[in-house]
Design a protein around this motif. Structure first.
Motif, mmCIF file in Angstrom:
data_model
loop_
_atom_site.group_PDB
_atom_site.id
_atom_site.type_symbol
_atom_site.label_atom_id
_atom_site.label_comp_id
_atom_site.label_asym_id
_atom_site.label_seq_id
_atom_site.Cartn_x
_atom_site.Cartn_y
_atom_site.Cartn_z
ATOM 1 N N GLY A 270 0.822 -1.188 0.000
ATOM 2 C CA GLY A 270 0.000 0.000 0.000
ATOM 3 C C GLY A 270 0.860 1.242 0.000
ATOM 4 N N LEU A 271 0.205 2.375 0.074
ATOM 5 C CA LEU A 271 0.924 3.645 0.147
ATOM 6 C C LEU A 271 1.440 3.869 1.551
ATOM 7 C CD1 LEU A 271 -1.603 5.839 -1.880
ATOM 8 C CD2 LEU A 271 0.488 4.769 -2.717
ATOM 9 N N LEU A 272 2.438 4.737 1.677
ATOM 10 C CA LEU A 272 3.005 5.031 2.976
ATOM 11 C C LEU A 272 1.931 5.517 3.935
ATOM 12 C CD1 LEU A 272 5.505 5.350 4.782
ATOM 13 C CD2 LEU A 272 5.742 7.684 3.867
ATOM 14 N N GLU A 273 1.022 6.377 3.443
ATOM 15 C CA GLU A 273 -0.023 6.918 4.302
ATOM 16 C C GLU A 273 -1.130 5.919 4.569
ATOM 17 O OE1 GLU A 273 1.088 8.211 1.566
ATOM 18 O OE2 GLU A 273 1.833 10.235 1.909
ATOM 19 N N TYR A 274 -1.317 4.943 3.681
ATOM 20 C CA TYR A 274 -2.418 3.992 3.804
ATOM 21 C C TYR A 274 -1.900 2.565 3.641
ATOM 22 C CZ TYR A 274 -4.648 8.420 2.691
ATOM 23 O OH TYR A 274 -5.007 9.743 2.686
ATOM 24 N N PRO A 275 -1.218 2.055 4.655
ATOM 25 C CA PRO A 275 -0.635 0.709 4.532
ATOM 26 C C PRO A 275 -1.707 -0.368 4.512
ATOM 27 C CG PRO A 275 -0.462 1.479 6.784
ATOM 28 C CD PRO A 275 -0.972 2.645 5.975
ATOM 29 N N ILE A 276 -1.362 -1.497 3.901
ATOM 30 C CA ILE A 276 -2.254 -2.662 3.869
ATOM 31 C C ILE A 276 -1.752 -3.677 4.890
ATOM 32 C CG2 ILE A 276 -3.126 -4.559 2.472
ATOM 33 C CD1 ILE A 276 -2.752 -2.775 0.016
ATOM 34 N N MET A 277 -2.653 -4.148 5.762
ATOM 35 C CA MET A 277 -2.291 -5.113 6.789
ATOM 36 C C MET A 277 -3.199 -6.329 6.706
ATOM 37 S SD MET A 277 -1.443 -2.727 10.102
ATOM 38 C CE MET A 277 -0.281 -1.370 9.961
#
Length: 366
Positions: free
Chosen positions: A84-91
């Motif tokens: 994901g993006l740095l601001e919106y990580p995927i977990m």
């Protein structure tokens, strides 16, 4: 506040129950929405900072959600992928909930390092030490941390041996081998960031339930660690306000960081064996530390402990300057073990915790 947007009602119930019954209750209140419209309406009306967990199937979020208030957004996925993006990580949604929440907290703290999520506890520090190796420092520290955690305390165990007893500290991935190095780096360069960075470096012991940072893989960096570095580490861990107790497993060598820990700890468990050479070395070191000092106020916080006590002592501890006041039992099963798990002794753990619970003045050195 933690806001979950996910159509999976069962996961929402499970996450809510875990947050409310775990240590994360001190940092999070949680609201769960299976309806995107209801969730967005709540987010728009709420004034406090939010952490939004949104399932990937509900992305993208309406533009109105972004920029409303300080906070962060984390995307959770059914597949075991990261990115994901740095601001919106995927977990990964289905990892252990403590690891998922720890990752979310670490992400939030990255964005708000000046105001990291904190608990409401105040930590007392217990240092476990002996001037000679093989005295049982690590076994005592781990059993102590384990038992305090069993009794409801939140415990952080910090291993500072030059050659760490790694078998006691589980390391799940290669990236964890550098966790201590990163902690030491922040202690040297940006100590104010430790309380916010710690969440991403620490791990919870799967069996003993205390938190820890996997020990250093680099002997040189521990040997060169300065007293100020350790002081910054302890201050950073305390500043999270997540712990009742910090247990330090010290190295036997009298480094500057060792002295710092012993002088600043709320309680020192100084282990002694019923052995004339062992007692002589400990007495000599303590005399060298106290000779010429203008103040030895730290001595009243030292509790000398006869470890591996099998009954009648051969040596008179008083003859070496130690009026021994405490003891830990000898465990015959520890003569030979194939796994550290086989060394867990409930009786020894209770005895170790009893030394801490007893309180009062510790020093019996003359």
């Amino acid at each position: 506040m933690l806001v979950l947007l996910d159509e999976d009602a069962y996961f929402g119930e499970m996450l809510s129950a875990y947050v409310r019954s775990s240590e994360y209750a001190e940092r999070f209140s949680i609201r769960v929405f299976t309806s995107m419209d209801e969730g967005v309406r709540f987010v728009e009306q709420t004034k406090e900072p939010l952490i939004i967990m949104v399932h990937e199937s509900l992305m993208p979020l309406p533009d109105a959600v972004f920029g409303l208030k300080p906070g962060c957004t984390v995307v959770i996925s059914d597949s075991a992928r990261e990115g994901g993006l740095l601001e919106y990580p995927i977990m990964f949604k289905y990892q252990p909930l403590d690891r998922l929440l720890s990752g979310i907290t670490a992400h939030y703290n990255e964005f708000f390092a000046g105001e990291p999520l904190r608990g409401n506890r105040g930590a007392k520090t217990v240092a476990v030490y002996s001037a000679v190796g093989g005295t049982g420092k690590t076994v005592t520290a781990v059993h102590l941390a384990y038992q305090l955690a069993q009794q409801g305390e939140r415990v952080f165990c910090l291993g500072l041996e030059l050659l760490p007893s790694r078998a006691w500290y589980v390391q799940e991935g290669a990236e964890e081998t550098e966790s201590f190095s990163q902690l030491l780096y922040y202690a040297k360069t940006a100590p104010a960031l430790i309380s916010s960075k710690l969440e991403g470096l620490k791990r919870k012991h799967p069996d003993c339930k205390f938190d820890y940072v996997p020990p250093s893989m680099h002997l040189k960096e521990l040997a060169e660690m300065e007293a100020s570095d350790l002081k910054h580490m302890l201050q950073g861990i305390e500043a999270t306000r997540m712990y009742d107790r910090i247990v330090i497993d010290l190295d036997s060598a009298p480094h500057a960081a060792t002295r710092e820990a012993i002088q600043e700890a709320d309680l020192v468990l100084w282990l002694l064996l019923d052995d004339c050479v062992h007692l002589s070395k400990n007495a000599e070191l303590l005399r060298s530390w106290t000779a010429g000092e203008r103040t030895t106020d730290w001595l009243h916080r030292v509790r000398f402990v006869h470890n591996k006590n099998a009954g009648q002592a051969v040596n008179r501890f008083e003859a070496y300057g130690f009026a021994n006041s405490s003891e830990l039992p000898y465990v015959p099963e520890w003569k030979g073990v194939g796994r550290v798990e086989d060394m867990m002794s409930p009786a020894f753990a209770l005895a170790a915790a009893g030394l801490v619970r007893a309180g009062g003045e510790g020093s019996r050195y003359r």
